[in-house]
Scaffold this motif. Structure first.
Motif, PDB file in Angstrom:
ATOM      1  N   ARG A  34       0.827  -1.211   0.000  1.00 19.03           N
ATOM      2  CA  ARG A  34       0.000   0.000   0.000  1.00 19.03           C
ATOM      3  C   ARG A  34       0.857   1.255   0.000  1.00 19.03           C
ATOM      4  O   ARG A  34       0.567   2.213  -0.723  1.00 19.03           O
ATOM      5  N   VAL A  35       1.915   1.245   0.791  1.00 18.40           N
ATOM      6  CA  VAL A  35       2.805   2.407   0.841  1.00 18.40           C
ATOM      7  C   VAL A  35       3.516   2.587  -0.494  1.00 18.40           C
ATOM      8  O   VAL A  35       3.599   3.709  -1.026  1.00 18.40           O
ATOM      9  N   VAL A  36       4.025   1.510  -1.074  1.00 16.80           N
ATOM     10  CA  VAL A  36       4.734   1.587  -2.348  1.00 16.80           C
ATOM     11  C   VAL A  36       3.805   2.085  -3.447  1.00 16.80           C
ATOM     12  O   VAL A  36       4.198   2.906  -4.290  1.00 16.80           O
ATOM     13  N   ARG A  37       2.578   1.632  -3.448  1.00 21.27           N
ATOM     14  CA  ARG A  37       1.616   2.095  -4.459  1.00 21.27           C
ATOM     15  C   ARG A  37       1.449   3.611  -4.398  1.00 21.27           C
ATOM     16  O   ARG A  37       1.487   4.297  -5.431  1.00 21.27           O
ATOM     17  N   TYR A  38       1.278   4.147  -3.198  1.00 22.63           N
ATOM     18  CA  TYR A  38       1.098   5.594  -3.070  1.00 22.63           C
ATOM     19  C   TYR A  38       2.371   6.353  -3.420  1.00 22.63           C
ATOM     20  O   TYR A  38       2.320   7.450  -3.982  1.00 22.63           O
ATOM     21  N   ARG A  39       3.508   5.768  -3.110  1.00 26.36           N
ATOM     22  CA  ARG A  39       4.761   6.427  -3.471  1.00 26.36           C
ATOM     23  C   ARG A  39       4.925   6.462  -4.994  1.00 26.36           C
ATOM     24  O   ARG A  39       5.406   7.444  -5.554  1.00 26.36           O
ATOM     25  N   LEU A  40       4.503   5.414  -5.658  1.00 24.98           N
ATOM     26  CA  LEU A  40       4.554   5.395  -7.114  1.00 24.98           C
ATOM     27  C   LEU A  40       3.598   6.421  -7.721  1.00 24.98           C
ATOM     28  O   LEU A  40       3.827   6.925  -8.818  1.00 24.98           O
ATOM     29  N   GLN A  41       2.538   6.722  -6.993  1.00 30.61           N
ATOM     30  CA  GLN A  41       1.610   7.764  -7.438  1.00 30.61           C
ATOM     31  C   GLN A  41       2.191   9.163  -7.244  1.00 30.61           C
ATOM     32  O   GLN A  41       1.630  10.132  -7.749  1.00 30.61           O
ATOM     33  N   GLY A  42       3.296   9.252  -6.502  1.00 30.58           N
ATOM     34  CA  GLY A  42       3.939  10.538  -6.280  1.00 30.58           C
ATOM     35  C   GLY A  42       3.580  11.215  -4.979  1.00 30.58           C
ATOM     36  O   GLY A  42       3.935  12.377  -4.763  1.00 30.58           O
ATOM     37  N   LEU A  43       2.896  10.501  -4.076  1.00 26.86           N
ATOM     38  CA  LEU A  43       2.513  11.093  -2.796  1.00 26.86           C
ATOM     39  C   LEU A  43       3.715  11.183  -1.860  1.00 26.86           C
ATOM     40  O   LEU A  43       4.607  10.326  -1.890  1.00 26.86           O
ATOM     41  N   SER A  44       3.716  12.210  -1.019  1.00 31.45           N
ATOM     42  CA  SER A  44       4.756  12.356   0.004  1.00 31.45           C
ATOM     43  C   SER A  44       4.430  11.447   1.185  1.00 31.45           C
ATOM     44  O   SER A  44       3.314  10.917   1.294  1.00 31.45           O
ATOM     45  N   GLU A  45       5.398  11.280   2.089  1.00 32.79           N
ATOM     46  CA  GLU A  45       5.158  10.452   3.268  1.00 32.79           C
ATOM     47  C   GLU A  45       4.012  11.016   4.100  1.00 32.79           C
ATOM     48  O   GLU A  45       3.194  10.260   4.626  1.00 32.79           O
ATOM     49  N   GLN A  46       3.935  12.330   4.224  1.00 33.40           N
ATOM     50  CA  GLN A  46       2.865  12.944   5.002  1.00 33.40           C
ATOM     51  C   GLN A  46       1.504  12.661   4.370  1.00 33.40           C
ATOM     52  O   GLN A  46       0.524  12.358   5.068  1.00 33.40           O
ATOM     53  N   GLU A  47       1.425  12.755   3.057  1.00 35.35           N
ATOM     54  CA  GLU A  47       0.160  12.470   2.363  1.00 35.35           C
ATOM     55  C   GLU A  47      -0.226  11.005   2.519  1.00 35.35           C
ATOM     56  O   GLU A  47      -1.417  10.676   2.668  1.00 35.35           O
TER      57      GLU A  47
END
Length: 230
Positions: free
Chosen positions: A180-193
Motif C-alpha cells: 500500500r505504501v509503495v503504491r502511493y509512493r509510485l503515485q507521487g505522494l509524500s510520506e505525510q500524504e
C-alpha cells in the motif's frame, strides 16, 4: 512513434470466491480510471478483459514501468475476505499479485473509442503473457518470474530485463502494508500524504517504505523514465 504496451493478469484469480474476485475487478477498474486521468497527456488507455486480465498502451513509454509497478502493488495490497475456492493457490497471489509484461515498440492502430489495439508492442506483451504458465488447475506450481520487459531493440531488452528481474524479487517480498505504501509512493505522494491516506504515523510509513526497498525501486523507475522519456 514509440509506445509501451502493458499486458497483465492476476495470479491465482480463480482460487478466490466470487465476492473477492469482484473486489479485485472493481479495484483494477478504479485504478485504470485514475491512471487514465493522471496520464492523459501520455495518451494512456487501459482496460480489463475477462475479469482478471489487463491491457494498456501509452506514448511516450516513459511511465510504463511506474504504471506496471503501481498495478502490481495495488493487487498485492488486496486482502481476501471470503473463504477461497482453492486455499493452497492463494499463497501465489500473496507473493506475486500480478504477472506483468511491458513491451516497448511501435503500434499500428490505437482506437480508444472502439477498444482496438494493434501493433508490435501489444503483440509482444500479449504473447509473453500467453506463454507464462498459469496456476489454474495445477497440482504443483513453481512461479519464478512475474515481471517481464520486451523490446524490438536487443540492447534495451538485455539492460532492462535484468532491472525488471530484480524488481520482481523485491516486490515478491512485500507485505500488504508495504504494498500500500509503495503504491502511493509510485503515485507521487509524500510520506505525510500517505500518512493521511492510511491513518498511520510518519515513522510507520517511513519504516514500511524503507523495508520495502523504496529507494531502489525509485532509482529503477527514474532510470526507465530517463531512458524512454521524450
Amino acid at each position: 512513434m514509440r509506445y509501451a504496451a502493458i499486458s497483465a493478469d492476476v495470479v491465482s484469480y480463480t482460487a478466490f470466491a466470487e465476492p473477492d474476485r469482484a473486489r479485485i475487478r472493481e479495484a483494477l477498474e478504479r485504478e485504470l480510471q485514475w491512471l487514465c486521468e493522471r496520464y492523459g497527456a501520455d495518451r494512456f488507455f487501459g482496460r480489463t478483459t475477462l475479469g482478471d486480465q489487463i491491457e494498456c498502451v501509452l506514448t511516450p513509454p516513459a511511465h510504463a514501468l511506474r504504471i506496471a509497478l503501481q498495478l502490481k502493488a495495488l493487487v498485492k495490497s488486496i486482502e481476501r475476505q471470503s473463504e477461497p475456492v482453492h486455499r493452497k493457490r492463494i499463497k501465489y497471489f500473496k507473493e506475486h499479485g500480478l504477472r506483468v509484461a511491458v513491451a516497448v515498440g511501435d503500434m499500428e492502430r490505437v482506437d480508444q473509442t472502439r477498444g482496438i489495439l494493434e501493433g508490435p508492442a501489444i503483440y509482444m506483451s500479449g504473447r509473453k503473457m500467453k506463454g507464462v504458465e498459469g496456476t489454474a488447475a495445477k497440482q504443483r506450481v513453481i512461479i519464478k518470474e512475474t515481471l517481464f520487459f520486451l523490446s524490438d531493440e536487443p540492447d534495451f531488452e538485455t539492460r532492462f530485463g535484468a532491472v525488471f528481474g530484480l524488481l520482481d524479487h523485491i516486490f515478491s517480498q512485500h507485505t500488504v502494508k508495504q504494498s500500500r505504501v509503495v503504491r502511493y509512493r509510485l503515485q507521487g505522494l509524500s510520506e505525510q500524504e500517505i500518512c493521511e491516506k492510511l491513518g498511520r504515523s510518519q515513522s510507520t510509513v517511513n519504516k514500511h517504505s524503507t523495508t520495502a526497498g523504496w529507494q531502489s525501486i525509485a532509482k529503477a523507475v527514474q532510470l526507465f523514465e530517463q531512458e524512454f522519456g521524450v
